[in-house]
Enzyme design. Structure first.
Site, PDB file in Angstrom:
ATOM      1  N   HIS A 335       0.852  -1.185   0.000  1.00  0.00           N
ATOM      2  CA  HIS A 335       0.000   0.000   0.000  1.00  0.00           C
ATOM      3  C   HIS A 335       0.889   1.236   0.000  1.00  0.00           C
ATOM      4  O   HIS A 335       1.943   1.244   0.611  1.00  0.00           O
ATOM      5  CB  HIS A 335      -0.897   0.011   1.252  1.00  0.00           C
ATOM      6  N   ASP A 393      -7.861  -5.587   0.151  1.00  0.00           N
ATOM      7  CA  ASP A 393      -8.349  -6.421  -0.946  1.00  0.00           C
ATOM      8  C   ASP A 393      -7.948  -7.878  -0.831  1.00  0.00           C
ATOM      9  O   ASP A 393      -8.443  -8.718  -1.592  1.00  0.00           O
ATOM     10  CB  ASP A 393      -7.828  -5.867  -2.284  1.00  0.00           C
TER      11      ASP A 393
HETATM   12  N1  CMC Z   1       4.016  -7.562  -4.864  1.00  0.00           N
HETATM   13  C1  CMC Z   1       5.336  -7.554  -5.106  1.00  0.00           C
HETATM   14  N2  CMC Z   1       6.126  -6.478  -4.981  1.00  0.00           N
HETATM   15  C2  CMC Z   1       5.543  -5.345  -4.607  1.00  0.00           C
HETATM   16  C3  CMC Z   1       4.153  -5.247  -4.344  1.00  0.00           C
HETATM   17  C4  CMC Z   1       3.401  -6.420  -4.483  1.00  0.00           C
HETATM   18  N3  CMC Z   1       2.071  -6.405  -4.244  1.00  0.00           N
HETATM   19  N4  CMC Z   1       3.846  -3.991  -3.990  1.00  0.00           N
HETATM   20  C5  CMC Z   1       4.990  -3.300  -4.049  1.00  0.00           C
HETATM   21  N5  CMC Z   1       6.032  -4.118  -4.419  1.00  0.00           N
HETATM   22  C6  CMC Z   1       7.445  -3.765  -4.542  1.00  0.00           C
HETATM   23  C7  CMC Z   1       7.719  -2.925  -5.775  1.00  0.00           C
HETATM   24  O1  CMC Z   1       8.035  -3.737  -6.883  1.00  0.00           O
HETATM   25  C8  CMC Z   1       8.904  -2.122  -5.304  1.00  0.00           C
HETATM   26  O2  CMC Z   1      10.030  -2.963  -5.329  1.00  0.00           O
HETATM   27  P1  CMC Z   1      11.525  -2.356  -5.681  1.00  0.00           P
HETATM   28  O3  CMC Z   1      11.853  -1.462  -4.519  1.00  0.00           O
HETATM   29  O4  CMC Z   1      12.379  -3.542  -5.810  1.00  0.00           O
HETATM   30  O5  CMC Z   1      11.351  -1.593  -6.960  1.00  0.00           O
HETATM   31  C9  CMC Z   1       8.593  -1.843  -3.831  1.00  0.00           C
HETATM   32  O6  CMC Z   1       7.750  -2.933  -3.424  1.00  0.00           O
HETATM   33  C10 CMC Z   1       7.880  -0.530  -3.585  1.00  0.00           C
HETATM   34  O7  CMC Z   1       6.720  -0.525  -4.377  1.00  0.00           O
HETATM   35  P2  CMC Z   1       6.094   0.764  -5.049  1.00  0.00           P
HETATM   36  O8  CMC Z   1       5.427   0.337  -6.324  1.00  0.00           O
HETATM   37  O9  CMC Z   1       7.113   1.845  -5.138  1.00  0.00           O
HETATM   38  O10 CMC Z   1       5.040   1.181  -3.979  1.00  0.00           O
HETATM   39  P3  CMC Z   1       3.781   2.053  -4.212  1.00  0.00           P
HETATM   40  O11 CMC Z   1       3.497   2.744  -2.949  1.00  0.00           O
HETATM   41  O12 CMC Z   1       3.915   2.913  -5.418  1.00  0.00           O
HETATM   42  O13 CMC Z   1       2.655   0.953  -4.575  1.00  0.00           O
HETATM   43  C11 CMC Z   1       0.726  -0.321  -4.600  1.00  0.00           C
HETATM   44  C12 CMC Z   1       1.568   0.660  -3.813  1.00  0.00           C
HETATM   45  C13 CMC Z   1      -0.593  -0.568  -3.854  1.00  0.00           C
HETATM   46  C14 CMC Z   1       0.384   0.265  -5.976  1.00  0.00           C
HETATM   47  C15 CMC Z   1       1.497  -1.644  -4.778  1.00  0.00           C
HETATM   48  O14 CMC Z   1       1.882  -2.160  -3.517  1.00  0.00           O
HETATM   49  C16 CMC Z   1       0.681  -2.682  -5.526  1.00  0.00           C
HETATM   50  O15 CMC Z   1       0.582  -2.592  -6.760  1.00  0.00           O
HETATM   51  N6  CMC Z   1       0.090  -3.696  -4.828  1.00  0.00           N
HETATM   52  C17 CMC Z   1      -0.718  -4.709  -5.457  1.00  0.00           C
HETATM   53  C18 CMC Z   1      -2.066  -4.144  -5.851  1.00  0.00           C
HETATM   54  C19 CMC Z   1      -2.982  -3.962  -4.664  1.00  0.00           C
HETATM   55  O16 CMC Z   1      -3.139  -4.846  -3.839  1.00  0.00           O
HETATM   56  N7  CMC Z   1      -3.620  -2.784  -4.627  1.00  0.00           N
HETATM   57  C20 CMC Z   1      -4.626  -2.487  -3.599  1.00  0.00           C
HETATM   58  C21 CMC Z   1      -4.227  -1.337  -2.712  1.00  0.00           C
HETATM   59  S1  CMC Z   1      -5.294  -1.241  -1.278  1.00  0.00           S
HETATM   60  C22 CMC Z   1      -6.868  -0.911  -1.884  1.00  0.00           C
HETATM   61  C23 CMC Z   1      -7.021   0.489  -2.288  1.00  0.00           C
HETATM   62  O17 CMC Z   1      -6.956   1.370  -1.411  1.00  0.00           O
HETATM   63  O18 CMC Z   1      -7.220   0.723  -3.466  1.00  0.00           O
END
Ligand code: CMC
Length: 459
Positions: A335, A393
């Site tokens: 998240h 989720d």
């Molecule tokens: N699985 C694997 N790796 C992950 C995941 C995941 N679910 N989430 C983040 N990472 C990794 C990402 O690849 C990155 O790795 P590195 O540092 O090696 O590049 C690191 O963790 C940081 O991730 P980020 O993309 O910079 O983090 P963010 O804050 O931009 O992303 C997120 C947040 C929710 C978009 C992401 O965690 C994600 O896509 N999760 C899966 C989708 C999901 O479950 N979304 C629902 C969110 S809660 C409901 C809502 O409020 O909508």
């Protein structure tokens, strides 16, 4: 409820008795933030503001005027886009408060409309206010009958989120008597209409997809019972709502009701800042919610679990996630704000167990797979280092699956619940004297000015 006259009368009675409570407390700090430049340009001071809780903000609104420079913050990693009284999240501690009340207490003790009232008005309702609020919502759940024909323009197999985007946007064509955003009463009427009609429209999207007749709402039922009735009832037999299931669904709606300035809420606010009507703004929010990084993740979790198929395949899946092979991600984990267990995930996990117990599905393969996956991920260095925990989720889809709701409906149910938050945030935006057209700038990296080259001279 019958014609428009009675709608106006009902709304009229309500409006004015529930002015939004303003708890705004912006404090200008004595210290300033000083921006200095290494090239000897004069340094510049910016005021710092503090809210009631949470990080202080540096007010950079005058930065461009003073320096000719913008801030650069793709993804809004460090930007407070507005001030708000509604929802507070402490992502490090895993805290979520609606109007100051912890989500755990609200999920345990309230029903969804009580929470909706709180989110919209700032205070929990007393007995009379609750009765009146429930009554108005209940009596406005029917949609304009012509909407039945509107649905027929969609393909049967259209994704329910595509249908919701279209139908909610079209509400402005059906209810143009409540799109004057400058009139408080009109805004309230639109708010009631959206909250009351979203379950009906969502259930209609489901019924249309199934090829079953639409079910008219039943005023003797609660908000959530009514939704379940419109989803699962049919005109041929009586449908009795299971109270355990209704409570579980109600809790899920509470947990999804608002979540601060997330992508879809920011979309609603951005659209709202242009003066667009509330139905159009909420439709924009629905479109934004649909993405798999946001509300679409509940659907993606189920697809992921299906793809993994068996506990024995988890290590291989986790390996692919860690190697970032083919963009594999652990959906329902991670998240932007929570760097701890999402408090909503804990509550949904509990609800999930209650539902599976009630439906005698404790040995369900899916839940076993999800729990094994969660355990392995929480002990894995990759996820620990990146502070990736289950989010709301991860378990919600399993509950929906147990209830027999098709995967394509999951995000639509999220949208129905989040409509309360969107409309409260939209109303707050419109009433905010500091509100301005949202118009971000950019760091331009394209071509500089160049002259047109005729076809004949192009290489
Ligand atoms: N699985 C694997 N790796 C992950 C995941 C995941 N679910 N989430 C983040 N990472 C990794 C990402 O690849 C990155 O790795 P590195 O540092 O090696 O590049 C690191 O963790 C940081 O991730 P980020 O993309 O910079 O983090 P963010 O804050 O931009 O992303 C997120 C947040 C929710 C978009 C992401 O965690 C994600 O896509 N999760 C899966 C989708 C999901 O479950 N979304 C629902 C969110 S809660 C409901 C809502 O409020 O909508």
């Amino acid at each position: 409820m019958s014609g428009n006259k009675s709608i106006r009368y009902n709304f009229h009675n309500f409006i004015g008795t529930n002015k939004q409570v303003d708890h705004t407390e912006i404090v200008m700090k004595e210290k300033l933030a000083t921006l200095s430049f290494s090239d000897g340009s004069p340094s510049i001071d910016f005021p710092i503001f503090g809210g009631t809780i949470g990080p202080d903000v540096i007010d950079v609104r005058s930065l461009y005027a003073k320096t000719g420079k913008f801030t650069y913050d793709p993804g809004f990693m460090s930007t407070a886009s507005c001030r708000s009284n509604i929802t507070y999240i402490d992502g490090d501690e895993g805290i979520l408060l609606y109007r100051g009340y912890p989500i755990e207490q609200l999920a345990e003790k309230c029903d969804f409309l009580e929470v909706a009232y709180l989110i919209l008005n700032g205070e929990l309702p007393n007995k009379n206010q609750k009765f009146e609020f429930d009554d108005i919502v209940t009596k406005h759940t029917m949609v304009h009958d012509q909407m039945n024909f509107f649905f027929r323009g969609f393909r049967r197999d259209a994704h329910p989120m595509a249908v919701l985007c279209g139908v909610v946007g079209a509400l402005s064509a059906f209810y143009h008597d409540s799109i004057n955003i400058h009139d408080e009463k009109s805004r309230d009427i639109a708010a009631f209409r959206l909250i009351a009609k979203l379950p009906t429209i969502t259930a209609m999207a489901y019924k249309y997809n199934m090829g079953q007749p639409f079910m008219y709402p039943k005023n003797s039922l609660s908000y959530t019972e009514n939704f379940l009735y419109m989803m699962f009832g049919n005109p041929c037999e009586e449908y009795k709502v299971n109270p355990v299931i209704a409570r579980a669904m109600d809790r899920i709606l509470i947990l999804h009701a608002d979540h601060e300035q997330n992508a879809s809420t920011s979309t609603v606010r951005l659209a709202g800042s242009t003066g667009a009507n509330p139905f159009a703004c909420i439709s924009a929010g629905i479109a934004s919610l649909w993405g798999p990084a946001h509300g679409g993740a509940n659907e993606a979790v189920l697809k992921m679990l299906d793809e993994i198929g068996d506990v024995k395949n988890i290590p291989d899946f986790i390996k692919r996630v860690k190697e970032k092979d083919g963009q594999a991600m652990l959906m329902g984990f991670g998240h932007r704000v929570y760097k701890n267990y999402d408090p909503r995930a804990k509550l949904i996990q509990k609800t999930c167990h209650e539902v599976l117990e009630e439906l005698d599905m404790k040995d369900n393969k899916l839940i076993k797979l999800a729990m094994a996956l969660e355990k392995i991920a929480l002990e894995d260095d990759y996820f620990i280092k990146r502070k990736l925990y289950p989010n709301v989720d991860f378990y919600s889809g399993i509950v929906y699956k147990a209830l027999g709701i098709p995967v394509s409906m999951y995000t639509a149910i999220f949208a129905l619940a989040r409509t309360v938050g969107w409309i409260a945030q939209w109303k707050e935006l419109i009433a905010d004297p500091e509100q301005k057209l949202s118009r971000p700038r950019q760091l331009f990296t394209g071509s500089k000015r160049r002259e047109y080259v005729p076809f004949a001279k192009r290489k």
